[in-house]
Design a protein around this motif. Structure first.
Motif, mmCIF file in Angstrom:
data_model
loop_
_atom_site.group_PDB
_atom_site.id
_atom_site.type_symbol
_atom_site.label_atom_id
_atom_site.label_comp_id
_atom_site.label_asym_id
_atom_site.label_seq_id
_atom_site.Cartn_x
_atom_site.Cartn_y
_atom_site.Cartn_z
ATOM 1 N N MET A 1 -8.188 39.474 3.278
ATOM 2 C CA MET A 1 -9.639 39.268 3.425
ATOM 3 C C MET A 1 -10.249 40.400 4.252
ATOM 4 O O MET A 1 -9.589 40.962 5.118
ATOM 5 N N HIS A 2 -11.492 40.685 3.985
ATOM 6 C CA HIS A 2 -12.200 41.755 4.686
ATOM 7 C C HIS A 2 -12.687 41.278 6.051
ATOM 8 O O HIS A 2 -13.280 40.207 6.180
ATOM 9 N N THR A 3 -12.417 42.065 7.096
ATOM 10 C CA THR A 3 -12.878 41.728 8.443
ATOM 11 C C THR A 3 -14.387 41.959 8.531
ATOM 12 O O THR A 3 -14.869 43.068 8.294
ATOM 13 N N LEU A 4 -15.127 40.910 8.864
ATOM 14 C CA LEU A 4 -16.591 41.000 8.950
ATOM 15 C C LEU A 4 -17.073 41.409 10.329
ATOM 16 O O LEU A 4 -18.158 41.979 10.471
ATOM 17 N N TRP A 5 -16.269 41.101 11.356
ATOM 18 C CA TRP A 5 -16.763 41.216 12.733
ATOM 19 C C TRP A 5 -15.574 41.191 13.668
ATOM 20 O O TRP A 5 -14.585 40.506 13.422
ATOM 21 N N LYS A 6 -15.636 41.969 14.735
ATOM 22 C CA LYS A 6 -14.601 41.936 15.772
ATOM 23 C C LYS A 6 -15.268 41.675 17.109
ATOM 24 O O LYS A 6 -16.326 42.238 17.405
ATOM 25 N N GLY A 7 -14.668 40.830 17.909
ATOM 26 C CA GLY A 7 -15.243 40.522 19.208
ATOM 27 C C GLY A 7 -14.306 39.626 19.981
ATOM 28 O O GLY A 7 -13.090 39.783 19.919
ATOM 29 N N TYR B 1 -27.253 20.457 10.604
ATOM 30 C CA TYR B 1 -27.237 21.659 11.435
ATOM 31 C C TYR B 1 -26.304 22.749 10.896
ATOM 32 O O TYR B 1 -26.469 23.918 11.210
ATOM 33 N N PHE B 2 -25.319 22.394 10.095
ATOM 34 C CA PHE B 2 -24.303 23.362 9.697
ATOM 35 C C PHE B 2 -24.818 24.363 8.669
ATOM 36 O O PHE B 2 -25.538 24.012 7.743
ATOM 37 N N GLN B 3 -24.413 25.636 8.823
ATOM 38 C CA GLN B 3 -24.813 26.698 7.907
ATOM 39 C C GLN B 3 -23.627 27.262 7.138
ATOM 40 O O GLN B 3 -23.430 26.951 5.976
ATOM 41 N N LYS B 4 -22.818 28.100 7.788
ATOM 42 C CA LYS B 4 -21.736 28.825 7.105
ATOM 43 C C LYS B 4 -20.492 28.832 7.977
ATOM 44 O O LYS B 4 -20.584 28.899 9.194
ATOM 45 N N THR B 5 -19.334 28.780 7.313
ATOM 46 C CA THR B 5 -18.062 28.729 8.023
ATOM 47 C C THR B 5 -17.350 30.083 8.004
ATOM 48 O O THR B 5 -17.337 30.770 6.978
ATOM 49 N N TYR B 6 -16.762 30.448 9.138
ATOM 50 C CA TYR B 6 -15.965 31.656 9.256
ATOM 51 C C TYR B 6 -14.609 31.305 9.866
ATOM 52 O O TYR B 6 -14.511 30.419 10.714
ATOM 53 N N TYR B 7 -13.558 32.017 9.435
ATOM 54 C CA TYR B 7 -12.247 31.887 10.057
ATOM 55 C C TYR B 7 -12.107 32.968 11.126
ATOM 56 O O TYR B 7 -12.547 34.108 10.922
ATOM 57 N N LEU B 8 -11.472 32.623 12.234
ATOM 58 C CA LEU B 8 -11.232 33.577 13.313
ATOM 59 C C LEU B 8 -9.728 33.734 13.502
ATOM 60 O O LEU B 8 -9.017 32.742 13.688
ATOM 61 N N SER B 9 -9.251 34.969 13.454
ATOM 62 C CA SER B 9 -7.826 35.222 13.690
ATOM 63 C C SER B 9 -7.687 35.927 15.037
ATOM 64 O O SER B 9 -8.667 36.471 15.569
ATOM 65 N N PRO B 10 -6.479 35.939 15.608
ATOM 66 C CA PRO B 10 -6.293 36.662 16.871
ATOM 67 C C PRO B 10 -6.605 38.138 16.702
ATOM 68 O O PRO B 10 -6.346 38.727 15.649
ATOM 69 N N GLY B 11 -7.170 38.745 17.745
ATOM 70 C CA GLY B 11 -7.394 40.187 17.711
ATOM 71 C C GLY B 11 -6.078 40.918 17.864
ATOM 72 O O GLY B 11 -5.005 40.310 17.876
ATOM 73 N N ASP B 12 -6.160 42.240 17.984
ATOM 74 C CA ASP B 12 -4.942 43.037 18.126
ATOM 75 C C ASP B 12 -4.209 42.719 19.421
ATOM 76 O O ASP B 12 -3.012 42.974 19.551
ATOM 77 N N THR B 13 -4.949 42.202 20.396
ATOM 78 C CA THR B 13 -4.344 41.748 21.646
ATOM 79 C C THR B 13 -4.827 40.324 21.915
ATOM 80 O O THR B 13 -5.789 39.858 21.301
ATOM 81 N N GLY B 14 -4.181 39.620 22.790
ATOM 82 C CA GLY B 14 -4.666 38.298 23.191
ATOM 83 C C GLY B 14 -4.196 37.152 22.334
ATOM 84 O O GLY B 14 -4.875 36.119 22.265
ATOM 85 N N THR B 15 -3.046 37.282 21.663
ATOM 86 C CA THR B 15 -2.527 36.182 20.837
ATOM 87 C C THR B 15 -2.258 34.938 21.676
ATOM 88 O O THR B 15 -2.520 33.812 21.237
ATOM 89 N N ASN B 16 -1.755 35.137 22.896
ATOM 90 C CA ASN B 16 -1.469 33.997 23.771
ATOM 91 C C ASN B 16 -2.743 33.228 24.105
ATOM 92 O O ASN B 16 -2.756 31.993 24.118
ATOM 93 N N MET C 1 -13.157 38.184 12.612
ATOM 94 C CA MET C 1 -13.860 37.169 11.825
ATOM 95 C C MET C 1 -13.760 37.462 10.329
ATOM 96 O O MET C 1 -13.899 38.598 9.894
ATOM 97 N N PHE C 2 -13.530 36.376 9.549
ATOM 98 C CA PHE C 2 -13.450 36.470 8.095
ATOM 99 C C PHE C 2 -14.292 35.361 7.469
ATOM 100 O O PHE C 2 -14.359 34.262 8.016
ATOM 101 N N ALA C 3 -14.925 35.636 6.341
ATOM 102 C CA ALA C 3 -15.697 34.604 5.642
ATOM 103 C C ALA C 3 -14.744 33.531 5.128
ATOM 104 O O ALA C 3 -13.740 33.845 4.491
ATOM 105 N N ALA C 4 -15.051 32.267 5.392
ATOM 106 C CA ALA C 4 -14.197 31.163 4.959
ATOM 107 C C ALA C 4 -14.566 30.680 3.559
ATOM 108 O O ALA C 4 -13.801 29.970 2.922
ATOM 109 N N THR C 5 -15.745 31.052 3.078
ATOM 110 C CA THR C 5 -16.209 30.604 1.767
ATOM 111 C C THR C 5 -16.629 31.813 0.934
ATOM 112 O O THR C 5 -16.854 32.899 1.469
ATOM 113 N N GLU C 6 -16.747 31.621 -0.381
ATOM 114 C CA GLU C 6 -17.235 32.684 -1.248
ATOM 115 C C GLU C 6 -18.189 32.116 -2.287
ATOM 116 O O GLU C 6 -18.045 30.979 -2.712
#
Length: 277
Positions: A1-7, A105-120, A20-25
């Motif tokens: 999946m394409h990374t939409l956002w990093k933070g 209230y709900f709009q759109k869902t995104y999946y969040l994966s661990p960044g390159d650091t901070g898995t713990n 961040m990745f889009a959870a829906t298409e």
């Protein structure tokens, strides 16, 4: 999946780097406007009415019309300074119960994966939300659009659902012709509740399909093959006008299905929730 956002997600002084990745298409079938005479796709130009010419992207800025015909202009850099997107932070403000949030209230869902650091830190937040059964309420800005967000767990993944601010939800008072004092016939109400019970069961998303999209795809293939497009047969229409008769007919229609299946156990519908446990 394409990374939409990093933070990062922050709660208290804890910082969790995420991607961040889009959870829906969107599965809509894209159609273009075509000139019937020569079958050429139509193009659209950005034209200035005052200068009477096409405008290039580098000549375009954004503006707000505060009075008819009067605008205040903003450069991209000015808008970036106002946006919290530069912080790249999903800031959790509170933790609440999911049932406290109305679905409106709900709009759109995104999946969040661990960044390159901070898995713990990611695993810690995921397990903490799981075991407390809470939903995080956060603020986030994506593509200069600020919104609230709900942080929850979906299949062992931290997910973020953008949600509307309260002032973005229209009041039901604006809806015309809502009944004030409903006068319901007790027998009709009983039958309606019985019909709801007959149609009740666990939520199984896989059994629902987009019939229009399927029919359109089939029609596209028929046209490509040079065949005549066949319309789906019309569903038989009923002439039932009386409400009681309509309820009775509805109950009769679902009876065979209901009798051929075991009765759903109480609370069974809860097991398929993708919320925290």
């Amino acid at each position: 999946m394409h990374t939409l956002w990093k933070g990062a997600i922050s709660f208290g002084l804890v910082n969790v780097p995420v991607k961040m990745f889009a959870a829906t298409e969107d599965k809509d079938i894209s159609m273009r406007y075509i000139h019937k005479e020569c079958a050429t796709p139509l193009s659209y130009v950005r034209k200035c009415k005052s200068c009477d010419r096409e405008v290039e992207w580098e000549e375009i800025t954004k503006g707000y019309e505060y009075e008819p015909g009067h605008f205040v202009l903003f450069e991209k850099e000015e808008l970036d300074k106002l946006s919290s997107e530069v912080n790249k932070e999903i800031k959790i403000l509170d933790f609440v119960n999911l049932e406290d949030i109305d679905p409106i209230y709900f709009q759109k869902t995104y999946y969040l994966s661990p960044g390159d650091t901070g898995t713990n830190a990611y695993n810690l937040l995921l397990e903490s939300i799981k075991q407390t059964g809470k939903i995080g309420i956060a603020t986030v800005s994506i593509r200069s659009k600020s919104s609230l967000a709900a942080i929850r767990i979906v299949d062992n993944c931290i997910a973020m659902e953008t949600i509307f601010y309260p002032d973005e939800i229209r009041s039901v008072a604006q809806v015309p012709n809502l009944p004030e004092n409903a006068n319901i016939n007790d027998k009709e109400l009983g039958m309606a509740k019985m019909l709801i019970e007959q149609l009740s069961g666990p939520f199984e998303p896989d059994k629902y399909t987009d019939n229009y999209r399927s029919a359109l795809l089939e029609a596209i293939q028929q046209k490509i093959a040079g065949k005549e497009v066949k319309a789906a047969p019309e569903q038989p229409k009923t002439n039932v006008i009386d409400l009681m008769a309509a309820l009775q007919a509805s109950l009769e229609a679902v009876k065979p299905k209901a009798e051929g299946q075991p009765k759903a156990a109480k609370g069974r519908g809860k097991k398929s929730k993708e919320t925290v446990s």
